[in-house]
Enzyme design. Structure first.
Site, short mmCIF file in Angstrom:
data_model
loop_
_atom_site.label_atom_id
_atom_site.label_comp_id
_atom_site.label_asym_id
_atom_site.label_seq_id
_atom_site.Cartn_x
_atom_site.Cartn_y
_atom_site.Cartn_z
N ASP A 79 7.80 6.12 -0.67
CA ASP A 79 7.27 7.41 -1.11
C ASP A 79 7.49 8.50 -0.07
OD1 ASP A 79 5.33 5.96 0.47
OD2 ASP A 79 3.86 7.51 -0.04
N GLU A 139 2.41 5.07 0.94
CA GLU A 139 2.07 5.10 2.36
C GLU A 139 1.48 6.45 2.74
OE1 GLU A 139 2.51 5.86 6.64
OE2 GLU A 139 3.47 6.95 5.00
#
Length: 373
Positions: A79, A139
């Protein structure tokens, strides 16, 4: 080592131009799954999506290798922070940048590209030690993907996360714990022009609370910040509700507890003086870690960096990453730099040569782990 720099660069550009803000990793996960399967590997996507709020699960792939030395985990996250618009990468003067006003997304797709190239090599030439690669979700929003991983199935003795910015060579051996503080102020609504004296402003109470907090750099180990404030319904209404969201980080557990209590006290004092109610929630975001210079992942990282031609720089970080989760679960791990600069900003860039350096470092990690006990 099979990948040349042009192939690595092409892979990186393809990855960064696939949108994957936290919670929306599906497209990049599909790309990674297809890439690994085409290479002849068997990646596994877990079912963590509902728990993390993502449309994708974490991806793991295990390469047994020759069984020498220390089995390791190498990880990157799929991400990025939120992006307005589409990312388009340009390469000029040996540097990759965003063509527009967006981030580049080298955090952490530089690591994803290097790790994918490594895995493609290992499909035809198994590593000397066992390797499990992880591509995690979410994350950037609380390490949710790593927290949802079944770490007990990784069968590793040391972990390496490539998620630190800056030149290759950094080894993060120390990172703080973080607590999140959310305060919901409940005032009394009233017409701001006709009967303001009948209201009690939740926003005014929240502002007084923030004004009463010590924020920024508190000491060498501790920081604090109020990052979000929201409230009110209209400019002509005394605001009935307001929320503030704050964080406290520290390498020292006692200072973390002490300063978190200070933030909570400031909230409760301001609410009491305003004569309104407040609900305060404190939660642990992640747990800090500190590894000694002679611990296994530190020794492996130093050996690999020196083999690759870099002098290791053992550093402390003020941020959190998936490595916090691994250490908290009992898997000693370090965070390594992947080469990007000015991450999370439109000025983010990646020198192309660092992409090659990260790829070479991953191969060196395998050799160093095979020699380590």
């Amino acid at each position: 080592m099979g990948a040349d720099l042009d192939a690595l660069l092409d892979l990186f550009v393809r990855l960064v131009e696939i949108p994957s803000p936290s919670g929306h990793e599906r497209a990049v996960a599909d790309f990674i799954l297809a890439y690994l399967r085409d290479a002849g590997l068997e990646p596994v996507e877990d079912a963590s999506g509902p728990a993390t709020g993502s449309d994708s699960g974490n991806i793991t792939v295990h390469v047994p290798g020759e069984g020498r030395g220390t089995p390791i985990v190498v990880a990157a996250h799929m991400d990025t922070v939120t992006v307005e618009g589409s990312i388009r990468a340009v390469v000029e003067g040996g540097v990759v940048r965003s063509a527009g006003d967006t981030i580049l997304g080298a955090d952490d797709k530089a690591a994803c590209a290097a790790l994918l190239a490594l895995l493609a090599d290992l499909a035809s030439a198994p590593p000397p030690c066992s390797l499990t690669a992880v591509f995690s979700t979410c994350e950037e929003v609380g390490l949710r993907g790593a927290k949802a991983l079944d770490l007990g199935r990784l069968a590793a003795r040391a972990g390496f996360v490539l998620d630190s910015a800056g030149p290759i060579g950094a080894v993060i051996t120390r990172a703080p714990s973080q607590k999140m503080v959310t305060a919901d102020f409940h005032g009394v609504a009233a017409h701001a022009g006709i009967a303001p004296e009948q209201g009690r402003s939740a926003i005014a109470a929240a502002a007084a609370a923030v004004a009463g907090m010590r924020l920024g750099r508190i000491d060498d180990d501790t920081t604090a910040n109020v990052g979000l404030i929201s409230g009110g319904s209209a400019v002509n209404v005394v605001p009935e509700r307001c929320r503030i969201e704050a964080e406290v980080r520290s390498h020292d557990p006692s200072r973390l507890a002490e300063h978190t209590a200070h933030v909570v006290d400031a909230v409760e004092l301001a609410a009491g003086l305003a004569g309104i109610d407040v609900e305060v929630t404190v939660r642990d975001a992640f747990t800090g870690f500190a590894l000694a210079d002679d611990e296994l992942p530190v020794r492996i990282a130093r050996a690999a960096l020196r083999e690759t031609g870099f002098e290791p720089r053992l550093l402390a970080s003020g941020g959190g990453s998936d490595v916090n989760v691994y250490n908290a679960a009992g898997l000693p791990s370090v965070n390594l730099s992947q080469g990007a600069e000015k991450i999370h900003t439109p000025d983010e860039y990646l020198p192309v040569e660092r992409l090659g350096d990260a790829y070479r470092l991953l191969h060196a990690l395998l050799r160093a782990a095979a020699a380590a006990t």
